[in-house]
Design a protein around this motif. Structure first.
Motif, PDB file in Angstrom:
ATOM      1  N   HIS A 146      28.794 -40.004 -12.673  1.00 12.65           N
ATOM      2  CA  HIS A 146      29.368 -41.329 -12.942  1.00 12.65           C
ATOM      3  C   HIS A 146      31.079 -41.076 -13.644  1.00 12.65           C
ATOM      4  O   HIS A 146      30.832 -40.729 -14.798  1.00 12.65           O
ATOM      5  CB  HIS A 146      28.445 -42.339 -13.823  1.00 12.65           C
ATOM      6  N   VAL A 147      31.774 -41.770 -13.030  1.00 14.95           N
ATOM      7  CA  VAL A 147      33.190 -41.519 -13.796  1.00 14.95           C
ATOM      8  C   VAL A 147      33.728 -42.790 -14.573  1.00 14.95           C
ATOM      9  O   VAL A 147      33.731 -43.844 -13.914  1.00 14.95           O
ATOM     10  CB  VAL A 147      34.093 -40.961 -12.697  1.00 14.95           C
ATOM     11  N   GLY A 148      34.207 -42.371 -15.644  1.00 17.50           N
ATOM     12  CA  GLY A 148      35.098 -43.528 -16.268  1.00 17.50           C
ATOM     13  C   GLY A 148      34.429 -43.933 -17.289  1.00 17.50           C
ATOM     14  O   GLY A 148      35.160 -44.851 -18.309  1.00 17.50           O
ATOM     15  N   GLY A 149      33.240 -43.774 -17.524  1.00 13.70           N
ATOM     16  CA  GLY A 149      32.562 -44.440 -18.860  1.00 13.70           C
ATOM     17  C   GLY A 149      32.459 -43.085 -19.841  1.00 13.70           C
ATOM     18  O   GLY A 149      32.861 -42.181 -19.722  1.00 13.70           O
ATOM     19  N   ALA A 150      32.220 -43.875 -21.096  1.00 12.39           N
ATOM     20  CA  ALA A 150      32.327 -42.960 -22.347  1.00 12.39           C
ATOM     21  C   ALA A 150      31.105 -41.932 -22.226  1.00 12.39           C
ATOM     22  O   ALA A 150      31.118 -40.764 -22.801  1.00 12.39           O
ATOM     23  CB  ALA A 150      32.160 -43.873 -23.399  1.00 12.39           C
ATOM     24  N   THR A 151      30.025 -42.488 -21.833  1.00 11.98           N
ATOM     25  CA  THR A 151      28.502 -41.777 -21.917  1.00 11.98           C
ATOM     26  C   THR A 151      28.231 -40.893 -20.717  1.00 11.98           C
ATOM     27  O   THR A 151      27.388 -40.000 -20.601  1.00 11.98           O
ATOM     28  CB  THR A 151      27.486 -42.592 -22.081  1.00 11.98           C
ATOM     29  N   GLY A 152      29.089 -41.103 -19.319  1.00 10.08           N
ATOM     30  CA  GLY A 152      28.564 -40.335 -18.135  1.00 10.08           C
ATOM     31  C   GLY A 152      27.394 -40.881 -17.506  1.00 10.08           C
ATOM     32  O   GLY A 152      26.844 -40.550 -16.512  1.00 10.08           O
ATOM     33  N   ARG A 153      26.858 -42.231 -18.334  1.00  9.34           N
ATOM     34  CA  ARG A 153      25.787 -42.913 -17.613  1.00  9.34           C
ATOM     35  C   ARG A 153      26.442 -43.894 -16.726  1.00  9.34           C
ATOM     36  O   ARG A 153      27.547 -44.091 -16.889  1.00  9.34           O
ATOM     37  CB  ARG A 153      25.077 -43.305 -18.422  1.00  9.34           C
ATOM     38  N   ILE A 154      25.648 -44.355 -15.885  1.00 11.51           N
ATOM     39  CA  ILE A 154      26.223 -45.418 -15.002  1.00 11.51           C
ATOM     40  C   ILE A 154      26.805 -46.686 -15.602  1.00 11.51           C
ATOM     41  O   ILE A 154      27.604 -47.163 -15.065  1.00 11.51           O
ATOM     42  CB  ILE A 154      25.306 -45.617 -13.735  1.00 11.51           C
ATOM     43  N   HIS A 155      26.303 -47.130 -16.795  1.00 12.50           N
ATOM     44  CA  HIS A 155      26.744 -48.133 -17.376  1.00 12.50           C
ATOM     45  C   HIS A 155      28.128 -47.775 -17.754  1.00 12.50           C
ATOM     46  O   HIS A 155      28.377 -46.953 -18.725  1.00 12.50           O
ATOM     47  CB  HIS A 155      26.024 -48.686 -18.720  1.00 12.50           C
ATOM     48  N   GLY A 156      28.966 -48.875 -17.590  1.00 14.55           N
ATOM     49  CA  GLY A 156      30.600 -48.660 -17.969  1.00 14.55           C
ATOM     50  C   GLY A 156      31.296 -47.667 -17.052  1.00 14.55           C
ATOM     51  O   GLY A 156      32.506 -47.549 -17.425  1.00 14.55           O
ATOM     52  N   ALA A 157      30.590 -47.154 -16.157  1.00 12.49           N
ATOM     53  CA  ALA A 157      31.422 -46.252 -15.206  1.00 12.49           C
ATOM     54  C   ALA A 157      32.305 -46.965 -14.319  1.00 12.49           C
ATOM     55  O   ALA A 157      31.955 -48.193 -14.007  1.00 12.49           O
ATOM     56  CB  ALA A 157      30.394 -45.335 -14.399  1.00 12.49           C
ATOM     57  N   ARG A 158      33.601 -46.412 -13.978  1.00 10.68           N
ATOM     58  CA  ARG A 158      34.253 -47.080 -13.033  1.00 10.68           C
ATOM     59  C   ARG A 158      33.905 -46.869 -11.588  1.00 10.68           C
ATOM     60  O   ARG A 158      33.860 -47.732 -10.708  1.00 10.68           O
ATOM     61  CB  ARG A 158      35.797 -46.612 -13.195  1.00 10.68           C
ATOM     62  N   HIS A 159      33.417 -45.547 -11.261  1.00 12.71           N
ATOM     63  CA  HIS A 159      32.987 -45.347 -10.152  1.00 12.71           C
ATOM     64  C   HIS A 159      32.045 -44.195  -9.944  1.00 12.71           C
ATOM     65  O   HIS A 159      31.937 -43.346 -11.176  1.00 12.71           O
ATOM     66  CB  HIS A 159      34.055 -45.123  -8.880  1.00 12.71           C
ATOM     67  N   SER A 160      31.363 -44.016  -8.989  1.00 11.46           N
ATOM     68  CA  SER A 160      30.587 -42.798  -8.817  1.00 11.46           C
ATOM     69  C   SER A 160      30.708 -41.656  -7.723  1.00 11.46           C
ATOM     70  O   SER A 160      30.921 -42.175  -6.808  1.00 11.46           O
ATOM     71  CB  SER A 160      28.923 -43.141  -8.867  1.00 11.46           C
ATOM     72  N   LEU A 161      30.430 -40.451  -7.949  1.00 14.12           N
ATOM     73  CA  LEU A 161      30.729 -39.571  -7.000  1.00 14.12           C
ATOM     74  C   LEU A 161      29.276 -39.075  -6.624  1.00 14.12           C
ATOM     75  O   LEU A 161      28.565 -38.786  -7.401  1.00 14.12           O
ATOM     76  CB  LEU A 161      31.552 -38.295  -7.269  1.00 14.12           C
ATOM     77  N   LEU A 162      29.269 -38.658  -5.016  1.00 14.20           N
ATOM     78  CA  LEU A 162      27.828 -38.079  -4.771  1.00 14.20           C
ATOM     79  C   LEU A 162      28.151 -36.633  -4.138  1.00 14.20           C
ATOM     80  O   LEU A 162      28.960 -36.821  -3.324  1.00 14.20           O
ATOM     81  CB  LEU A 162      27.146 -39.148  -3.693  1.00 14.20           C
ATOM     82  N   ASP A 163      26.902 -35.878  -4.553  1.00  8.72           N
ATOM     83  CA  ASP A 163      27.081 -34.649  -3.940  1.00  8.72           C
ATOM     84  C   ASP A 163      25.619 -34.370  -3.393  1.00  8.72           C
ATOM     85  O   ASP A 163      24.700 -34.320  -4.169  1.00  8.72           O
ATOM     86  CB  ASP A 163      27.466 -33.560  -5.032  1.00  8.72           C
ATOM     87  N   TYR A 164      25.464 -34.304  -2.057  1.00  9.80           N
ATOM     88  CA  TYR A 164      24.458 -33.925  -1.395  1.00  9.80           C
ATOM     89  C   TYR A 164      23.965 -32.556  -1.234  1.00  9.80           C
ATOM     90  O   TYR A 164      23.010 -32.062  -0.665  1.00  9.80           O
ATOM     91  CB  TYR A 164      24.197 -34.628  -0.191  1.00  9.80           C
ATOM     92  N   ASN A 165      24.719 -31.589  -1.885  1.00 10.79           N
ATOM     93  CA  ASN A 165      24.374 -30.083  -1.690  1.00 10.79           C
ATOM     94  C   ASN A 165      22.714 -29.797  -2.332  1.00 10.79           C
ATOM     95  O   ASN A 165      22.157 -29.038  -1.743  1.00 10.79           O
ATOM     96  CB  ASN A 165      25.268 -29.297  -2.518  1.00 10.79           C
ATOM     97  N   ARG A 166      22.421 -30.662  -3.179  1.00  7.22           N
ATOM     98  CA  ARG A 166      20.955 -30.300  -3.853  1.00  7.22           C
ATOM     99  C   ARG A 166      19.956 -31.137  -3.108  1.00  7.22           C
ATOM    100  O   ARG A 166      18.937 -31.041  -3.179  1.00  7.22           O
ATOM    101  CB  ARG A 166      20.933 -30.953  -5.172  1.00  7.22           C
ATOM    102  N   ALA A 167      20.349 -32.183  -2.439  1.00  6.09           N
ATOM    103  CA  ALA A 167      19.430 -32.829  -1.525  1.00  6.09           C
ATOM    104  C   ALA A 167      18.724 -32.131  -0.554  1.00  6.09           C
ATOM    105  O   ALA A 167      19.316 -31.364   0.388  1.00  6.09           O
ATOM    106  CB  ALA A 167      20.082 -34.157  -0.834  1.00  6.09           C
ATOM    107  N   GLY A 168      17.328 -32.030  -0.643  1.00 10.16           N
ATOM    108  CA  GLY A 168      16.629 -31.230   0.318  1.00 10.16           C
ATOM    109  C   GLY A 168      16.284 -29.923  -0.067  1.00 10.16           C
ATOM    110  O   GLY A 168      15.537 -29.088   0.520  1.00 10.16           O
ATOM    111  N   ILE A 169      16.551 -29.501  -1.612  1.00  7.69           N
ATOM    112  CA  ILE A 169      16.260 -28.100  -1.887  1.00  7.69           C
ATOM    113  C   ILE A 169      14.782 -28.257  -2.265  1.00  7.69           C
ATOM    114  O   ILE A 169      14.119 -29.310  -2.983  1.00  7.69           O
ATOM    115  CB  ILE A 169      17.053 -27.724  -3.183  1.00  7.69           C
ATOM    116  N   PRO A 170      13.866 -27.418  -1.986  1.00  6.19           N
ATOM    117  CA  PRO A 170      12.521 -27.315  -2.133  1.00  6.19           C
ATOM    118  C   PRO A 170      12.131 -27.624  -3.717  1.00  6.19           C
ATOM    119  O   PRO A 170      12.699 -26.687  -4.520  1.00  6.19           O
ATOM    120  CB  PRO A 170      11.924 -26.111  -1.555  1.00  6.19           C
ATOM    121  N   LEU A 171      11.058 -28.451  -3.971  1.00 10.17           N
ATOM    122  CA  LEU A 171      10.568 -28.667  -5.315  1.00 10.17           C
ATOM    123  C   LEU A 171       9.077 -28.550  -5.063  1.00 10.17           C
ATOM    124  O   LEU A 171       8.642 -28.787  -4.039  1.00 10.17           O
ATOM    125  CB  LEU A 171      10.844 -30.087  -5.861  1.00 10.17           C
TER     126      LEU A 171
END
Ligand SMILES: [Zn+2]
Length: 502
Positions: A146-171
């Motif tokens: 989450h970009v643009g906020g003070a805390t890195g959390r979604i609240h207050g962020a301007r926009h969000s970037l998504l990276d799916y490299n981790r999607a599907g890694i076995p847990l």
């Protein structure tokens, strides 16, 4: 609720009995993802390691990663679980931007492993048995930034970037049964359980289980019930706690917070909570869904998993010695206390000492160098012990040179310094730096004579029976030989020459 509003830990325990549930997610170290052939290597550009399957594109079909299943069975066996004859994957439906399929492929009522236990050792040596409900296979989600906020959390962020490299890694998700009867030691049990599980996972070789890298994370479920009652209270679920210390702190904080709410007549809300490293507190996340909210159903695109009993037994035969058993064996072999063993473990030195002993050093010497000089260096450099540029074989050689009397401790430290500085093997460093104990009796005798002559008053005291004063002469000789003499031999020579019994 701020930290000051909490009920003290002692008061909380005087009135309430904590019940915990721990859910640990372990990211497996497979080369490829759980349901496609994409690489799991770290450090690639965002979304470089994706394909139609892990992006959930229409028409793509998943295929199960056999190594993932094998790892899950090994974990289940090591946790004394029953391994299912037959089980299926299930879709856990929910929308989240970092989950491109809009469902997570997981397991629901048919986990691959169930009904086990893990014995954990507490700091005073007591063994506490934690019962395991299940271990099941699933996949990780992508990662949002989450970009643009003070805390890195979604609240207050301007926009969000998504990276799916981790999607599907076995847990593998490992869920305990309710942990009851730990009382005031509940936070310690939680920490010891996660620590033991991490050692076990590493020993199995299925994951490096680095918590600081998110390869292993723990959700701490906690509820309180009034002392002497049976019925569980409402639980909170503190998510993604990622260090051993934080697991302990999160459990402790929640005990104090629940007690404060309950004792003032309030009600605990069933919700997820975030843990804050800075002050050890937790704050509300989202109201917790019930299982029915996820509308689980069997995954139609994957065949059931039906591991043959022969395969399960083959895997059972490959299990390593359990970490707790191995630790206790080594502790006895090395003759160290429970407390010292814990320090060795915390320093990440167990395997290094084992390898040094295997290379010929005795255990006391191996422990001394790794836990002394080398631990100090690692600490100074801010690296792990295993990352220091010195091998157990090299440490064993230093220990051997000391044992033979070719080096004293002071010179050995200089040799280690040379090895760490990249000057080569211990023998090369000894050669290059001219570091050898002066064992030439003639040269040593001369140095002793000189020291006696230069310190006549002290020599008289020694002659007069004050043997303790010999230390000053030993010091003078060591100085004269630039530390390259064997101090014990120097002392002998001094007393011999002064005609005093040691
Ligand atoms: Zn893929």
């Amino acid at each position: 609720m701020t930290v000051t509003d909490l009920v003290s830990y002692e008061d909380a325990l005087a009135a309430y009995d904590p019940v915990m549930g721990l859910e640990v997610h372990v990211e497996l170290g497979t080369k490829t993802k759980m349901f496609c052939g994409c690489s799991t290597a770290l450090g690639a550009d965002a979304n470089a390691q994706t394909c139609p399957t892990c992006l959930g594109l229409p028409g793509s079909l998943p295929v199960v990663n056999a190594t993932g299943v094998e790892s899950a069975i090994k974990i289940g066996l090591a946790l004394n679980c029953t391994i299912a004859d037959w089980c299926r994957f299930a879709r856990k439906n929910y929308f989240y931007p970092d989950m491109p399929k809009n469902f997570q492929t997981s397991q629901y009522d048919e986990p691959i492993a169930f009904d086990g236990y893990l014995d954990v050792q507490l700091e005073d040596g007591e063994v506490f048995r934690v019962h395991i409900e299940r271990a099941h296979m699933e996949e990780d989600t992508g990662k949002s930034t989450h970009v643009g906020g003070a805390t890195g959390r979604i609240h207050g962020a301007r926009h969000s970037l998504l990276d799916y490299n981790r999607a599907g890694i076995p847990l593998i998700e490992i869920v305990t049964k309710p942990i009851e009867g730990a009382g005031e030691r509940a936070p310690e049990v939680a920490k010891a359980y996660v620590a033991e599980l991490r050692e076990l996972i590493k020993a199995l070789g299925v994951s490096e289980a680095r918590m600081e890298q998110g390869q292993m994370r723990c959700d701490v479920n906690l509820s309180l019930r009034p002392n002497g009652t049976e019925k569980f209270g409402t639980r909170s679920e503190t998510k993604n706690v990622n260090s051993l210390r934080s697991v302990e702190r999160a459990a402790r904080f929640e005990i104090q917070r629940h007690a404060a709410v309950l004792s003032s007549g309030g009600k605990i809300v069933q919700e997820t909570r975030h843990f804050h490293e800075e002050d050890g507190s937790t704050t509300p996340g989202r109201i917790k869904e019930e299982a029915e909210d996820y509308r689980y159903f069997p995954e139609p695109d994957l065949v059931p998993v039906a591991p043959s009993r022969e395969w399960v037994e083959e895997l059972r035969a490959t299990l390593p010695e359990l970490p707790r058993v191995r630790r206790n064996r080594l502790r006895e072999e090395w003759g160290v206390s429970e407390h010292d063993m814990q320090s060795i473990l915390n320093a990440g030195a167990v395997d290094l000492i084992v390898a040094t002993v295997e290379a010929g050093a005795d255990a006391a010497a191996a422990r001394k160098w790794w836990m002394g000089e080398l631990a100090r260096r690692a600490n100074e450099d801010g690296v792990e012990l295993a990352a220091l540029p010195i091998t157990p074989v090299q440490v064993a050689r230093v220990a051997e040179l000391v044992a033979k009397g070719d080096l004293n401790d002071k010179l050995a430290r200089q040799v280690i310094e040379g090895v760490l500085a990249g000057e080569g093997d211990p023998d090369t460093v000894v050669e290059k730096r001219g570091l050898k104990v002066v064992s030439d009796e003639g040269a040593l005798g001369t140095a002793v004579d000189e020291a006696i002559a230069a310190n006549a008053a002290i020599a008289d005291k020694i002659r007069g029976g004050k043997v303790a004063a010999a230390g000053a002469l030993v010091g003078a000789v060591m100085k004269a030989t630039r530390g390259q003499a064997d101090a014990a031999r120097v002392r002998e020579l001094i007393l011999e020459k002064l005609g005093v019994e040691g």
